[in-house]
Design a protein around this motif. Structure first.
Motif, PDB file in Angstrom:
ATOM      1  N   ARG A 319       6.336 -42.216  27.408  1.00  0.00           N
ATOM      2  CA  ARG A 319       4.944 -42.969  26.848  1.00  0.00           C
ATOM      3  C   ARG A 319       6.083 -44.078  26.771  1.00  0.00           C
ATOM      4  NH1 ARG A 319       0.049 -41.662  25.034  1.00  0.00           N
ATOM      5  NH2 ARG A 319      -0.614 -44.089  24.582  1.00  0.00           N
ATOM      6  N   TRP A 320       7.354 -44.537  25.873  1.00  0.00           N
ATOM      7  CA  TRP A 320       7.454 -45.321  25.758  1.00  0.00           C
ATOM      8  C   TRP A 320       7.627 -46.220  26.705  1.00  0.00           C
ATOM      9  CZ3 TRP A 320       8.606 -48.222  20.598  1.00  0.00           C
ATOM     10  CH2 TRP A 320       9.598 -49.404  21.654  1.00  0.00           C
ATOM     11  N   ASP A 321       9.047 -45.913  27.254  1.00  0.00           N
ATOM     12  CA  ASP A 321       8.923 -46.826  28.994  1.00  0.00           C
ATOM     13  C   ASP A 321       7.911 -47.096  29.905  1.00  0.00           C
ATOM     14  OD1 ASP A 321      11.957 -46.665  28.535  1.00  0.00           O
ATOM     15  OD2 ASP A 321      11.589 -44.306  29.743  1.00  0.00           O
ATOM     16  N   GLU A 322       6.527 -46.503  29.534  1.00  0.00           N
ATOM     17  CA  GLU A 322       5.656 -46.995  30.035  1.00  0.00           C
ATOM     18  C   GLU A 322       4.365 -48.132  29.617  1.00  0.00           C
ATOM     19  OE1 GLU A 322       3.351 -43.383  30.249  1.00  0.00           O
ATOM     20  OE2 GLU A 322       4.275 -42.288  32.254  1.00  0.00           O
ATOM     21  N   ASP A 323       4.492 -48.221  28.112  1.00  0.00           N
ATOM     22  CA  ASP A 323       3.880 -48.981  27.494  1.00  0.00           C
ATOM     23  C   ASP A 323       4.836 -49.858  27.487  1.00  0.00           C
ATOM     24  OD1 ASP A 323       2.455 -47.483  26.555  1.00  0.00           O
ATOM     25  OD2 ASP A 323       2.957 -46.824  24.694  1.00  0.00           O
ATOM     26  N   HIS A 324       6.232 -50.253  27.663  1.00  0.00           N
ATOM     27  CA  HIS A 324       7.159 -51.309  27.374  1.00  0.00           C
ATOM     28  C   HIS A 324       7.104 -52.193  29.292  1.00  0.00           C
ATOM     29  CE1 HIS A 324       6.782 -50.317  23.245  1.00  0.00           C
ATOM     30  NE2 HIS A 324       6.956 -51.616  22.890  1.00  0.00           N
TER      31      HIS A 324
END
Length: 334
Positions: A319-324
């Motif tokens: 989720r972090w990778d997708e958001d950033h």
């Protein structure tokens, strides 16, 4: 755990019937299962495993039930890792979505056969040689280290697994360029040719063989009961075909799965070495003031906690990778 012959026969008959229904009725035609179909099937198979474990508890007690659940969870996690390799094979070999179910069915059947052979060999070796636990333990520790090394070298573009058998098939056997449905061979101009599906099956089968080498020592590190080893492996393979389609891209989000499995396998490897030391009374000779036997409740707790943390951390990281992630199509030009 005393399992009579009729119990073995009944268990095998029921499991063959369930797998036969899944293969010859549900999977009678190549198609991509719907989300509803896949979800129902997985729920049924997981429910059957839980009911079976509770049945073991009622008949043989909590110790053997704990061994079954620990073995089942470990084998299920290893099977999901195997499933991720299947996903890469399907993508790299460009298997049409409607034919992937057939390929998965064959892959799962081959996995059952290979694991059945290794279960029998492992049971015979353990029955005659206690020192085999040292070998199993060392192999699992090696596998744990290998998983960490592979994770550190992981990049975005995974390569389809390759091995001498697959290279031999591609080099020596003439093949068609396109898939011919689920057929493994076709006759063209009087010549028998293999199809790309044949190459897919060889890739899946050889992958199954390698994974069986990891999974059998792992399960024997949790229980030495062949009946529980067999049933845990079969239940771990049930529903994988549907899980493949249900999870889809979610499999790629389990970015820490290899690390979690490395912790589990390393723990079981240490457990096996401790068990071997205890079997030969080396713990007493070394003056260790406590038993090196790790209880099954502790093994089950370590497995559940490790896999839970792995899944949660993986989803958070994804989720972090997708958001950033940088939006596609943007330009950094001034």
């Amino acid at each position: 755990m005393d399992v009579h012959g009729y119990a073995w026969a009944a268990t095998i008959a029921i499991m063959v019937a369930i797998l036969g229904f899944d293969i010859f009725v549900i999977g009678r035609r190549p198609h991509e299962p719907s989300m509803k179909e896949a979800g129902i099937a997985i729920g049924v198979f997981v429910g059957l495993a839980v009911v079976f474990g509770l049945g073991v508890w009622g008949v043989a007690g909590p110790r053997y039930a704990g061994e079954f659940f620990a073995g089942w969870l470990t084998e299920y996690s290893l099977s999901i890792d195997n499933l991720f390799i299947f996903l890469i094979i399907m993508a790299k070999l460009k298997v049409p979505r409607e034919l992937q179910q057939f390929a998965l069915l064959v892959g799962i059947v081959l996995a059952l056969i290979f694991r059945g052979v290794f279960i029998a060999v492992g049971a015979a070796a353990i029955d005659r040689f206690s020192w085999v636990f040292f070998i199993f333990g060392a192999f699992l520790l090696y596998t744990a280290v290998r998983l960490v090394v592979e994770y550190r070298k992981h990049d975005d573009e995974e390569d389809a697994p390759d091995n001498p058998l697959l290279r031999l098939v591609r080099r020596r056997l003439p093949s068609t360029d396109d898939f011919e449905g689920p057929h493994l061979t076709v006759r063209r101009d009087g010549k028998r040719l293999i199809t790309p599906m044949f190459i897919v099956i060889v890739a899946l089968g050889s992958t199954d063989l390698l994974f069986a080498l990891d999974s059998i020592p792992a399960i024997y590190g949790l229980t030495q009961e062949p009946y529980l080893v067999f049933t845990a492996n079969v239940f771990a393979l049930m529903g994988l075909r549907q899980l493949y389609f249900l999870l889809g891209g979610l499999l790629r989000k389990l970015v820490y799965l290899s690390l979690g499995l490395s912790v589990v396998l390393a723990f079981i490897g240490v457990k096996l070495v401790f068990h071997a030391l205890h079997e030969y009374h080396l713990d007493e000779r070394l003056g260790i003031p406590f038993s090196l036997e790790i209880p099954i409740w502790l093994s089950l707790a370590v497995i559940i906690v490790t896999l839970t943390v792995t899944a949660v951390a993986s989803l958070v990281k994804s989720r972090w990778d997708e958001d950033h992630a940088e939006p596609t199509g943007t330009s950094s030009a001034a």
